[in-house]
Design a protein around this motif. Structure first.
Motif, PDB file in Angstrom:
ATOM      1  N   ASP A  74      -3.610  -5.340   5.618  1.00 40.89           N
ATOM      2  CA  ASP A  74      -4.815  -5.517   4.817  1.00 40.89           C
ATOM      3  C   ASP A  74      -4.454  -5.470   3.319  1.00 40.89           C
ATOM      4  OD1 ASP A  74      -7.285  -5.537   3.722  1.00 40.89           O
ATOM      5  OD2 ASP A  74      -8.030  -3.716   4.695  1.00 40.89           O
ATOM      6  N   PHE A  75      -3.840  -6.556   2.822  1.00 41.32           N
ATOM      7  CA  PHE A  75      -3.479  -6.548   1.406  1.00 41.32           C
ATOM      8  C   PHE A  75      -3.265  -7.957   0.863  1.00 41.32           C
ATOM      9  CE2 PHE A  75       0.452  -6.203   3.854  1.00 41.32           C
ATOM     10  CZ  PHE A  75       1.320  -7.092   3.240  1.00 41.32           C
TER      11      PHE A  75
ATOM     12  N   LYS B  24       5.749  -3.785  -6.809  1.00 41.08           N
ATOM     13  CA  LYS B  24       5.708  -3.152  -5.478  1.00 41.08           C
ATOM     14  C   LYS B  24       6.458  -4.038  -4.476  1.00 41.08           C
ATOM     15  CE  LYS B  24       1.027  -1.343  -6.069  1.00 41.08           C
ATOM     16  NZ  LYS B  24      -0.286  -1.412  -5.443  1.00 41.08           N
TER      17      LYS B  24
ATOM     18  N   ARG C  40      -4.726  -1.235   9.027  1.00 46.76           N
ATOM     19  CA  ARG C  40      -4.268  -1.024   7.654  1.00 46.76           C
ATOM     20  C   ARG C  40      -2.930  -1.705   7.326  1.00 46.76           C
ATOM     21  NH1 ARG C  40      -4.105   5.180   6.479  1.00 46.76           N
ATOM     22  NH2 ARG C  40      -3.483   5.327   8.663  1.00 46.76           N
ATOM     23  N   ASN C  41      -2.137  -2.068   8.369  1.00 45.17           N
ATOM     24  CA  ASN C  41      -0.778  -2.519   8.020  1.00 45.17           C
ATOM     25  C   ASN C  41      -0.684  -3.964   7.524  1.00 45.17           C
ATOM     26  OD1 ASN C  41      -0.909  -3.957  10.413  1.00 45.17           O
ATOM     27  ND2 ASN C  41       0.496  -2.636  11.554  1.00 45.17           N
TER      28      ASN C  41
ATOM     29  N   ILE D 117       0.560   4.333   8.691  1.00 46.29           N
ATOM     30  CA  ILE D 117       0.013   3.041   8.234  1.00 46.29           C
ATOM     31  C   ILE D 117       0.740   1.892   8.942  1.00 46.29           C
ATOM     32  CG2 ILE D 117      -0.200   1.483   6.234  1.00 46.29           C
ATOM     33  CD1 ILE D 117      -0.979   3.809   4.549  1.00 46.29           C
TER      34      ILE D 117
ATOM     35  N   SER E 201       0.820  -1.228   0.000  1.00 44.63           N
ATOM     36  CA  SER E 201       0.000   0.000   0.000  1.00 44.63           C
ATOM     37  C   SER E 201       0.846   1.267   0.000  1.00 44.63           C
ATOM     38  CB  SER E 201      -0.978  -0.012   1.179  1.00 44.63           C
ATOM     39  OG  SER E 201      -0.343  -0.433   2.347  1.00 44.63           O
ATOM     40  N   CYS E 202       2.141   1.149   0.248  1.00 43.96           N
ATOM     41  CA  CYS E 202       3.021   2.331   0.237  1.00 43.96           C
ATOM     42  C   CYS E 202       4.231   2.023  -0.636  1.00 43.96           C
ATOM     43  CB  CYS E 202       3.511   2.664   1.641  1.00 43.96           C
ATOM     44  SG  CYS E 202       2.229   2.765   2.875  1.00 43.96           S
TER      45      CYS E 202
END
Ligand code: HEM
Length: 440
Positions: A289-290, A301, A286-287, A280, A271-272
């Protein structure tokens, strides 16, 4: 869905730990069978269950586990010993080749008594601070000092800092699987909870409705396996590698992120991808959730060879089925942090006491070590090793997919050295009493 017997499962298997915390690993050798059984009786009263994680031992959480040699020393009947899986019976040192424990990491170089037949019982004690831990250990010491026939032969203190950073500077302890029936939420909302039998013996797992467990049932049921490893980290060498392979400080941080799959703050590249976002990293919602497949199949990425994508490829296309190779991790740092910007080794021992918890040493822990950590074939890569914890020898490479051409890093040394470890069985609470009551 099978209901988990939480009141019979050691709390340390399922429950997350307090942060920060201090921890101590103590290893005992049993020289006398009846003293060993008495030790089980005494320790059994201070182990918390997953149903009642409030500690019976005054703010100190105790877990106990036994090696195969330990079960033998207690006089567990042969038919029962024979029902344990071969990897466990052999012990970790005998599995060195499969685990990549070669060269600097080979068992002949391990810290004594790790890897020897003297390692019988491993006691883990965790408290919110060192003072509480010390007073709990003093009480425990009184208990076993009155027991001739039991020798405490090794102790390792560890800690988790408030920021949960391990020695290379990354935030750790982020990604955990969700377990059906445990009531404890997982960390990735996009991962369906795993069947309980993947982690606790006696329940349906991802492959079978009734996987075999050690016998008798009362001993095997609600137990788990643990793989402990003392992993020394060459922190100065890691810092030098980042510096030598980057043109500036930002480049070093990006390279560190590409090797891990996360920035040191814990923020995932998923995400980053371009810049760190510490908020995050800190945000448990959020850290983790992917997934990888939909928008990062190639790994622009998060490189397929990075530590977290190897150790949990999530939904990425790989040879094999990810869900049968998941694990609970309980890693804890040991030794002082190398002060910032120091680039030379100071000779001090520092690293992680890594602990795998799961129901299958072979297809979970050993598979990850041999296939995913020390080979890249499963994601269609070269036989490269994990750039963080692989058994590299100075000739390793690490590919970072990039447009128009990928970046290839050469000359990867080994940053993590195994100083020892053992395979242990973490019995359920009834099984601990069964061991204490053995009459053979
Ligand atoms: C010194 C050695 C090691 C270091 C410094 C290290 C560090 C880390 C860090 C910083 C993370 C990301 C944070 C997190 O998700 O909690 C991570 C994730 C992980 N590591 Fe390691 N690790 C080491 C060894 C190992 C070993 C030996 C294994 C297994 C054989 C392993 C398996 C995993 C797994 C399964 C994850 C979670 C991946 C995910 O779900 O995204 N690690 N590690």
């Amino acid at each position: 869905m099978a209901a988990l017997e939480l009141d019979d499962i050691q709390s340390g298997v399922l429950r997350p730990r307090p942060t920060p915390f201090a921890a101590t690993y103590t290893i005992f050798r049993i020289d006398d069978r009846s003293a060993g059984r008495e030790l089980m009786r005494r320790l059994g009263t201070v182990v918390a269950s997953a149903a009642h994680p409030e500690s019976p031992a005054r703010d100190t959480w105790i877990s106990i586990s036994l090696s195969f040699q330990g079960l033998k020393a207690l006089g567990v009947p042969q038919a029962s010993l024979d029902s344990f899986p071969p990897q466990f019976q052999e012990g970790m040192a005998a599995r060195a080749k499969a685990l990549g424990d070669v060269d600097e990491s080979s068992p002949e170089k391990w810290e004594s008594p790790l890897g020897s037949a003297d390692v019988h019982v491993v006691l883990t004690a965790i408290s919110k601070d060192t003072q509480q831990l010390e007073s709990a250990l003093n009480r425990a010491r009184e208990a076993y000092h009155q027991l001739p026939g039991i020798a405490a032969i090794w102790r390792q203190d560890c800690h988790a800092a408030p920021d949960e950073k391990e020695q290379f500077g990354y935030k750790d302890g982020i990604s955990h699987p969700a377990i059906e029936g445990s009531g404890i939420p997982g960390s990735n909302p996009q991962e369906r909870p795993l069947r309980a039998g993947e982690f606790v013996l006696g329940y349906p797992d991802e492959i079978s409705d009734s996987p075999s467990i050690p016998q008798p049932e009362i001993l095997g049921r609600n137990g788990s396996y643990v793989a402990f490893r003392k992993l020394h980290q060459h922190v100065a060498a890691f810092r030098r590698y980042l510096k030598e392979n980057s043109s500036n400080r930002d480049g070093e941080e990006l390279l560190a992120a590409k090797m891990m799959g996360r920035w040191r703050s814990g923020a995932p590249l998923a995400s980053c991808p371009m810049h760190d976002d510490a908020a995050i990293g800190l945000d448990a919602k959020r850290n983790n959730d992917f997934l990888f497949k939909a928008d990062d199949a190639i790994g622009y990425k998060t490189p397929p060879g990075s530590h977290i994508r190897r150790m949990n490829p999530r939904d990425a296309d790989i040879a094999g089925v990810v869900r049968i190779h998941r694990m609970i991790r309980r890693g804890t740092a040991y030794g002082p942090v190398l002060p910032p910007d120091v680039m030379d080794d100071d000779g001090v021992d520092r690293g992680i006491i890594f602990a795998f918890v799961g129901a299958n040493l072979g297809r979970q822990f050993e598979f990850l070590q041999s296939e995913w950590m020390n080979d890249g074939a499963f994601f269609g890569g070269k036989p490269d090793k994990d750039p963080i914890s692989g058994s590299d020898d100075g000739t390793g490479t690490f590919d970072v997919p990039r447009r128009p051409v990928r970046m290839r890093l050469n000359g990867l040394p080994r940053f993590v050295v195994t100083r020892g470890g053992e395979y242990c069985f973490l019995p359920g609470l009834r099984a601990i009493r069964w061991l204490a009551d053995l009459k053979t």
